[in-house]
Write a protein that holds these residues in place. Structure first.
Motif, PDB file in Angstrom:
ATOM      1  N   GLY A   1     -34.013  40.959 -37.623  1.00 18.76           N
ATOM      2  CA  GLY A   1     -34.638  40.374 -36.591  1.00 18.76           C
ATOM      3  C   GLY A   1     -34.518  40.265 -35.714  1.00 18.76           C
ATOM      4  O   GLY A   1     -33.865  40.995 -35.172  1.00 18.76           O
ATOM      5  N   GLY A   2     -35.201  38.856 -35.227  1.00 19.26           N
ATOM      6  CA  GLY A   2     -34.702  38.731 -33.738  1.00 19.26           C
ATOM      7  C   GLY A   2     -33.483  37.872 -33.239  1.00 19.26           C
ATOM      8  O   GLY A   2     -32.829  36.888 -34.482  1.00 19.26           O
ATOM      9  N   PRO A   3     -32.757  37.535 -32.680  1.00 16.24           N
ATOM     10  CA  PRO A   3     -31.169  36.628 -32.682  1.00 16.24           C
ATOM     11  C   PRO A   3     -32.406  34.510 -32.784  1.00 16.24           C
ATOM     12  O   PRO A   3     -30.980  34.078 -33.128  1.00 16.24           O
ATOM     13  N   MET A   4     -32.669  34.585 -33.053  1.00 15.08           N
ATOM     14  CA  MET A   4     -33.538  33.131 -33.465  1.00 15.08           C
ATOM     15  C   MET A   4     -33.688  32.992 -34.620  1.00 15.08           C
ATOM     16  O   MET A   4     -33.543  31.684 -35.114  1.00 15.08           O
ATOM     17  N   MET A   5     -34.063  33.406 -34.878  1.00  7.61           N
ATOM     18  CA  MET A   5     -35.065  33.054 -36.804  1.00  7.61           C
ATOM     19  C   MET A   5     -34.024  34.358 -37.510  1.00  7.61           C
ATOM     20  O   MET A   5     -34.250  33.918 -38.992  1.00  7.61           O
ATOM     21  N   GLY A   6     -33.232  35.547 -36.677  1.00 12.69           N
ATOM     22  CA  GLY A   6     -32.809  36.347 -37.974  1.00 12.69           C
ATOM     23  C   GLY A   6     -31.805  36.359 -38.834  1.00 12.69           C
ATOM     24  O   GLY A   6     -31.578  35.113 -38.587  1.00 12.69           O
ATOM     25  N   GLN A   7     -31.901  37.360 -39.453  1.00 14.36           N
ATOM     26  CA  GLN A   7     -30.098  36.985 -40.797  1.00 14.36           C
ATOM     27  C   GLN A   7     -28.567  38.058 -39.985  1.00 14.36           C
ATOM     28  O   GLN A   7     -29.778  39.109 -39.961  1.00 14.36           O
ATOM     29  N   THR A   8     -28.070  37.664 -40.342  1.00 11.83           N
ATOM     30  CA  THR A   8     -26.590  38.604 -40.193  1.00 11.83           C
ATOM     31  C   THR A   8     -26.220  39.502 -41.042  1.00 11.83           C
ATOM     32  O   THR A   8     -26.965  38.952 -42.435  1.00 11.83           O
ATOM     33  N   ILE A   9     -26.374  40.388 -41.202  1.00 12.85           N
ATOM     34  CA  ILE A   9     -26.294  41.804 -42.059  1.00 12.85           C
ATOM     35  C   ILE A   9     -24.812  42.178 -41.798  1.00 12.85           C
ATOM     36  O   ILE A   9     -23.992  42.346 -41.252  1.00 12.85           O
ATOM     37  N   ILE A  10     -24.608  42.044 -42.993  1.00 10.17           N
ATOM     38  CA  ILE A  10     -23.025  42.669 -43.860  1.00 10.17           C
ATOM     39  C   ILE A  10     -23.086  43.681 -44.370  1.00 10.17           C
ATOM     40  O   ILE A  10     -21.748  44.415 -44.546  1.00 10.17           O
ATOM     41  N   ASN A  11     -24.274  44.340 -44.719  1.00 12.18           N
ATOM     42  CA  ASN A  11     -23.934  45.720 -45.151  1.00 12.18           C
ATOM     43  C   ASN A  11     -25.118  46.845 -44.961  1.00 12.18           C
ATOM     44  O   ASN A  11     -26.061  46.322 -44.452  1.00 12.18           O
ATOM     45  N   LEU A  12     -23.999  47.547 -43.310  1.00 14.22           N
ATOM     46  CA  LEU A  12     -24.970  48.458 -42.688  1.00 14.22           C
ATOM     47  C   LEU A  12     -25.586  49.689 -43.274  1.00 14.22           C
ATOM     48  O   LEU A  12     -26.455  50.512 -43.271  1.00 14.22           O
ATOM     49  N   GLN A  13     -25.992  49.572 -44.657  1.00 15.95           N
ATOM     50  CA  GLN A  13     -26.518  50.386 -45.912  1.00 15.95           C
ATOM     51  C   GLN A  13     -27.375  50.416 -46.708  1.00 15.95           C
ATOM     52  O   GLN A  13     -28.906  50.307 -46.857  1.00 15.95           O
ATOM     53  N   ALA A  14     -27.812  48.172 -46.054  1.00 20.10           N
ATOM     54  CA  ALA A  14     -29.361  47.868 -46.549  1.00 20.10           C
ATOM     55  C   ALA A  14     -29.721  48.765 -45.532  1.00 20.10           C
ATOM     56  O   ALA A  14     -30.430  48.655 -44.374  1.00 20.10           O
ATOM     57  N   PRO A  15     -31.468  48.967 -46.487  1.00 23.20           N
ATOM     58  CA  PRO A  15     -32.479  49.655 -45.875  1.00 23.20           C
ATOM     59  C   PRO A  15     -33.489  48.306 -44.935  1.00 23.20           C
ATOM     60  O   PRO A  15     -33.498  47.564 -45.025  1.00 23.20           O
ATOM     61  N   ILE A  16     -33.961  49.336 -44.126  1.00 22.50           N
ATOM     62  CA  ILE A  16     -35.344  48.696 -43.107  1.00 22.50           C
ATOM     63  C   ILE A  16     -36.497  48.346 -44.373  1.00 22.50           C
ATOM     64  O   ILE A  16     -36.909  49.345 -44.928  1.00 22.50           O
ATOM     65  N   THR A  17     -37.357  47.656 -44.444  1.00 23.50           N
ATOM     66  CA  THR A  17     -38.120  47.035 -45.250  1.00 23.50           C
ATOM     67  C   THR A  17     -38.802  47.073 -44.233  1.00 23.50           C
ATOM     68  O   THR A  17     -39.063  46.738 -43.276  1.00 23.50           O
ATOM     69  N   LYS A  18     -40.585  46.396 -44.649  1.00 20.24           N
ATOM     70  CA  LYS A  18     -42.022  46.195 -44.683  1.00 20.24           C
ATOM     71  C   LYS A  18     -41.445  45.277 -43.549  1.00 20.24           C
ATOM     72  O   LYS A  18     -42.348  44.868 -42.735  1.00 20.24           O
TER      73      LYS A  18
END
Lengths: 279, 441, 333
Positions: B330-347
């Protein structure tokens, strides 16, 4: 000089008249209350923690005064414990309900050593927030988040984060099992359990519901749902890869064996040393 | 005349470095991971089992209840696993893992590049097609679109607003989509017009996308009932409530939806997906994702199949530098940091940002100096400083009275606070506590 | 190691330090002009006031609260500078020490430090000194920019002092006296650049307006408070002037003289002691203007800016309680 005298007289008259007015007003608006309410409130711990199910100590006192001998048995102040309830019962002339003393236990042993941090956390110190934004530093989705919301929630100062392990520890002497930590922990890691004879109690210090291999990857002392404990005591049930030891399981009888046979060390027994001192 | 919402708003640095980069196809990864919950509401019910062969567009799981959505395969290949897989935050989530073999589409999908202009379907047929395509709001909330487009009888739609604002810094997915697929979006807006029986679609674009404004405006000249309205660049202009106010001057009542103000707001990406679903029979299985950030070697706009691991995109953009401090969905204002880089792109993933420590450094909290900047910045007219005080002192009833539940979590207050007080976090905590208390009763 | 963090992931470059630094920069023109006009004395007053304020804060925080020092947020420096701006150039250093103690320790730190004080610390310091040492606090030096080392110090009356004197003398029916006094009133130009008697920072409207423009440009303050404060004063004096044709009410003189500009631009806009919402700010500013007008014309003091702002400071919590933005989507308030 005259001025001073007349001033004193004038002020005195005003004070006197005000006093009369105040007296009558206070008489008129006086609320009749059972003096026992105050008396009981004095006995109660006064923490207003709400553990008894009432909004505060005052409400609890009112409920006590209203209660009859039978319904009084349902009222219990877990903070004050049996001693306090005995005193309250004496005031009202009832028999005190007898309840076992309880204490809060943390169902997680994911210390910095057992479950090392894999990510750095850069957000305000709050478990509820940490729970929202990630699985936690250890990687365990059910484990302690180590931000100490429970410490802040505890009205009795019985909880503190152990600087070495990173997880909270319960001070048994201060804990009144009011349940504030149970309500606060976003992962529901606290449980109120009976203190047990000689402070001996046995429980599973893990809440991880993942499959054994996954759970072990993040934490050395995770419960892997191996069912060994269920063979020792049939009251123990394993659900969702997680064992739960009911409070009815006697620590004296099964404790040592359960601890010995748990392959990961998820089962914890307390009070073993204390017993020696007592004997 | 440019329009904007009246209260609050901030002007963060835009960083729109990929606004001139054309959308390219990201290609196919080896495996895709398709989560069963890519929308608001209940997870979808699985229809396939391990070992099944699927094609692009095959239905994998269907909606469980009204507020849920169908999920389609984004690749052709074999289902190798249906199991708990770590999601972006590290939690377990049920996903369908498909091994990619070739790229065979379901025959019903029209793969030609022609633009179909004639809308021959009735509004019920359109909604049915949208439902079958598994379309959800692609702006981030993921509310199922068929539910949103089914208007209760007592309510009336006056305006359809196509949200082409994209006010989050760095992200350019909607911008590029509007530039490259303007005609499709305009036809999509006409399709929605038909559902609601109105001729009042407005495509809202903000000033910092001159190319998109120009292209879309040229297209709308040829269509009746679709217009472009230029909005001032201000964050969070892309919020539903703010956009409704900016375009119509109306306000969405507290605790209600835009429909209660006679408006329907649809993200530009969603409108494009609606066009493809209705005119091309194509279910929602791919989306545009901006991969950017100051640590990203080759920032790009990608057309990505749903389920593609984030690491696949990161590799395409030159890998993950060691200094990267945060990877954000997401964006830097409302997005979430992720810790698992294998995580899939969703809709719902509009961007993938690699940001450095310098960019994301959270300074230590200082004392509030009562400057009132948070009050000025809040687009809802709340007093974030007061919410912070109430949360810290556990005044939950007071929190409700000061409308803490109306917070849209845009982060303007935390961005602007000179004392670096994490006001947004306090607002979120406050909402958690209010909900807890309501549940307790 | 990747970082998890809550949104937002970017922050405005403006932090407390930068805001405070901007305020200090905005005060520099007035400080420089003060040194040029009043010479070495002015420099001594400004430097000792800043040093004293920073020292008190450091001592208080380090040795009484035993916490990390807070002087690096520059707020004590601003208080020191503002206090100096409110003092005459001939102020003895020990009095400045006492005044800065009142400002920092009593008015600010005793309330909990930055952001928690109710009254503007610099004004509390000034009013305390004004009441305790009225003679020293009203001994105004005549500006002389040829005489940096203050070899030849002459005193002068402030413009407002002269006006007040007119007030007193007119009742004594001494016509010649009044005419002479009117001659003493400096020209608009003198008042604008600040070549008159008065406190260090308040004399030059030009320097203060420059500072104000800088603060507006950097978005440290909004225009509401200074504008409504000055406008209220201007409107009220204009009405009186038009109706009475009395030279004492001359509106421009009032705008340019005394501490009005300093108060409107630097004191009433202090974040901590002014309301947070725009509506509240306007009410606060109008209140300040009204009180300044009343004190200037109907009290024993020639100047009322300090008292007006301090009185309105007390109303800030009340204003904040009743005036705040309407919450979106809740209907008209």
């Amino acid at each position: 000089m005259d001025i001073i005298v007349s001033d004193i007289i004038a002020l005195g008259v005003i004070a006197f008249l005000s006093a009369i007015v105040l007296y009558f007003v206070s008489q008129k608006f006086k609320v009749e209350e059972n003096p026992k309410i105050d008396e009981i409130e004095q006995i109660l711990p006064g923490a207003n923690c709400g553990a008894c199910g009432k909004a505060g100590c005052r409400n609890f006192s009112e409920a006590c005064v209203k209660a009859d001998a039978e319904s009084f048995k349902n009222l219990y102040c877990p903070v004050g414990g049996a001693a306090t309830m005995k005193k309250v019962a004496d005031v009202l002339g009832f028999d005190a309900a007898v309840k076992e003393e309880t204490v809060a236990v943390l169902k997680c042993n994911g210390t910095c050593q057992n479950a090392p941090a894999k990510i750095s956390y850069d957000a305000p110190v709050s478990c509820r927030l940490a729970n929202l934004i990630s699985v936690g530093q250890s990687g365990c989705p059910n484990g302690c988040l180590r931000q100490g919301d429970c410490v802040k929630a505890c009205p009795f100062g019985a909880l503190s984060i152990n600087p070495e392990t990173g997880i909270p520890q319960v001070d048994e002497n201060k804990c009144t099992s009011c349940g504030a930590c149970v309500k606060m922990c976003p992962r529901g890691l606290f449980e109120i359990r009976p203190k047990g004879k000689n402070g001996q109690r046995v429980y599973v210090a893990c809440s991880n519901k993942q499959k054994g291999a996954v759970a072990r990857k993040n934490c050395k002392v995770a419960c892997i749902g191996c069912m060994k404990c269920t063979k020792i005591c049939e009251q123990i049930k394993v659900e969702n890869n997680l064992s739960y030891i009911p409070t009815t399981v006697s620590a004296q009888e099964f404790g040592a064996e359960l601890v010995k046979n748990c392959p990961t060390g998820a089962i914890v027994m307390t009070g073993a040393e204390k017993e020696k001192i007592h004997d | 005349m440019t329009k904007t919402f009246s209260i609050g708003g901030i002007h963060p640095d835009k960083h729109k470095i990929t606004s001139q980069t054309p959308i390219i196809d990201a290609g196919l990864p080896e495996y895709v991971y398709i989560p069963l919950k890519q929308h608001a509401g209940a997870p979808a019910k699985i229809l396939v089992k391990k070992g099944d062969k699927v094609k692009v567009g095959t239905l994998l799981a269907n909606a469980d209840g009204v507020i849920s959505s169908d999920i389609h395969s984004s690749v052709s290949g074999e289902v190798v696993k249906i199991d708990d897989v770590q999601d972006a935050l590290g939690y377990d989530e049920q996903m369908i893992v498909i091994k990619v073999e070739g790229d065979e589409f379901e025959p019903s999908i029209d793969q030609s590049a022609d633009i179909v202009k004639d809308i021959t379907f009735s509004s019920e047929e359109i909604i049915q097609k949208i439902r079958e395509a598994g379309i959800v709001g692609m702006g981030g909330a993921g509310f199922p679109t068929p539910v949103k487009t089914t208007i209760p009888e007592e309510k009336k739609v006056d305006y359809l607003i196509v949200n082409g604002i994209e006010c989050e810094p760095w992200l350019t997915a909607d911008d590029r989509l509007m530039v490259e697929h303007a005609e499709e979006i305009v036809i999509g807006a006409k399709i929605l017009n038909k559902i609601f029986g109105i001729q009042n679609a407005i495509i809202a674009i903000d000033e910092n996308k001159p190319e998109a404004i120009e292209v879309v405006r040229n297209v709308t000249r040829r269509y009746v009932g679709v217009n472009v309205r230029v909005c001032k660049t201000k964050y969070p202009q892309g919020g539903e409530k703010q956009l409704v106010t900016a375009i119509t001057g109306r306000e969405v009542p507290s605790g209600k939806l835009p429909i209660d103000a006679g408006c329907i707001v649809q993200n530009a990406g969603t409108v494009f997906a609606i066009y493809e679903a209705v005119m091309k029979n194509k279910p929602l299985f791919e989306r545009i994702v901006t991969v950017s950030g100051d640590e990203c070697a080759k920032p790009q706009n990608f057309k990505v199949r749903v389920g593609t691991p984030a690491s696949f995109l990161i590799e395409k953009c030159g890998g993950l530098p060691d200094e990267t401090a945060e990877v954000i969905f997401g964006g830097p204002m409302m997005g979430q940091t992720i810790i698992n880089l294998q995580a899939p792109i969703t809709k719902l993933t509009s961007g993938l940002l690699l940001l450095s420590e310098k960019e994301t450094h959270r300074p230590d909290m200082m004392d509030c100096i009562r400057c009132g900047k948070c009050v000025d910045a809040c687009p809802i007219g709340l007093r974030p400083f007061l919410i912070g005080i109430c949360v810290r002192n556990n005044m939950i009833d007071e929190l409700k009275n000061i409308h803490a539940m109306d917070c849209i979590e845009c982060g303007s207050c935390a961005y602007i606070c000179p004392a670096r007080i994490p006001l947004l976090d306090f607002c979120k905590l406050g909402k958690i506590e209010i909900r807890k208390k309501q549940k307790g009763k | 190691m990747l970082k998890v963090a809550t949104a937002p992931h970017m922050f405005s470059p403006v932090d407390t330090q930068r805001l405070m630094r901007d305020v200090i920069i905005a005060m520099l023109p007035a400080a420089i002009l003060a040194v040029v006009f009043f010479g070495l004395n002015a420099l001594v007053v400004i430097l000792s006031s800043i040093a004293a304020c920073v020292m008190w804060e450091y001592l208080f925080v380090r040795y009484l609260l035993k916490q990390k020092s807070t002087i690096n947020n520059y707020s004590a420096m601003i208080t020191g500078m503002l206090l100096a701006f409110n003092l005459p150039a001939t102020m003895p250093v020990w009095m400045i020490l006492v005044g800065s103690f009142m400002a920092i320790v009593v008015a600010k730190m005793a309330f909990g430090g930055l952001g928690k004080n109710i009254f503007n610390p610099a004004l509390v310091g000034r009013v305390f000194l004004f009441i305790s040492f009225p003679v020293q606090m009203t001994m105004w030096m005549k500006p002389n920019w040829h005489d940096f080392l203050n070899a030849d110090v002459q005193t002068a009356a402030t413009t407002l002092g002269i006006l007040k004197h007119l007030d007193a003398s007119s009742s004594a029916t001494s016509l010649t006296h009044e005419v002479e006094a009117i001659h003493d009133i400096p020209s608009y130009w003198q008042m604008f650049i600040g070549y008159t008697g008065g406190s260090l920072g308040e004399v030059s409207a030009l320097a203060l307006l420059l500072g104000g423009a800088y603060l507006l440009y950097r978005r440290v303050i909004t225009w509401h408070v200074p504008f409504y404060y000055l406008a209220t004063m201007f409107v009220l004096t204009s009405i009186m002037w038009l109706f009475t044709d009395d030279v004492r009410y001359e509106p421009l003189t009032h705008l340019l003289s005394g501490g009005l500009m300093l108060g409107a631009i630097f004191m009433a806009t202090d974040y901590t002691t002014s309301p947070m919402s725009i509506k509240g700010k306007i009410i606060f500013a109008i209140g300040c203007g009204l009180l300044t007008f009343i004190i200037r014309f109907y009290s024993a003091y020639p100047e009322g800016v300090s008292f007006a702002i301090l009185i309105m400071n007390a109303f800030v919590p009340l204003i904040d309680k009743y005036y705040y933005p309407r919450v979106y989507g809740t209907g008209s308030k």
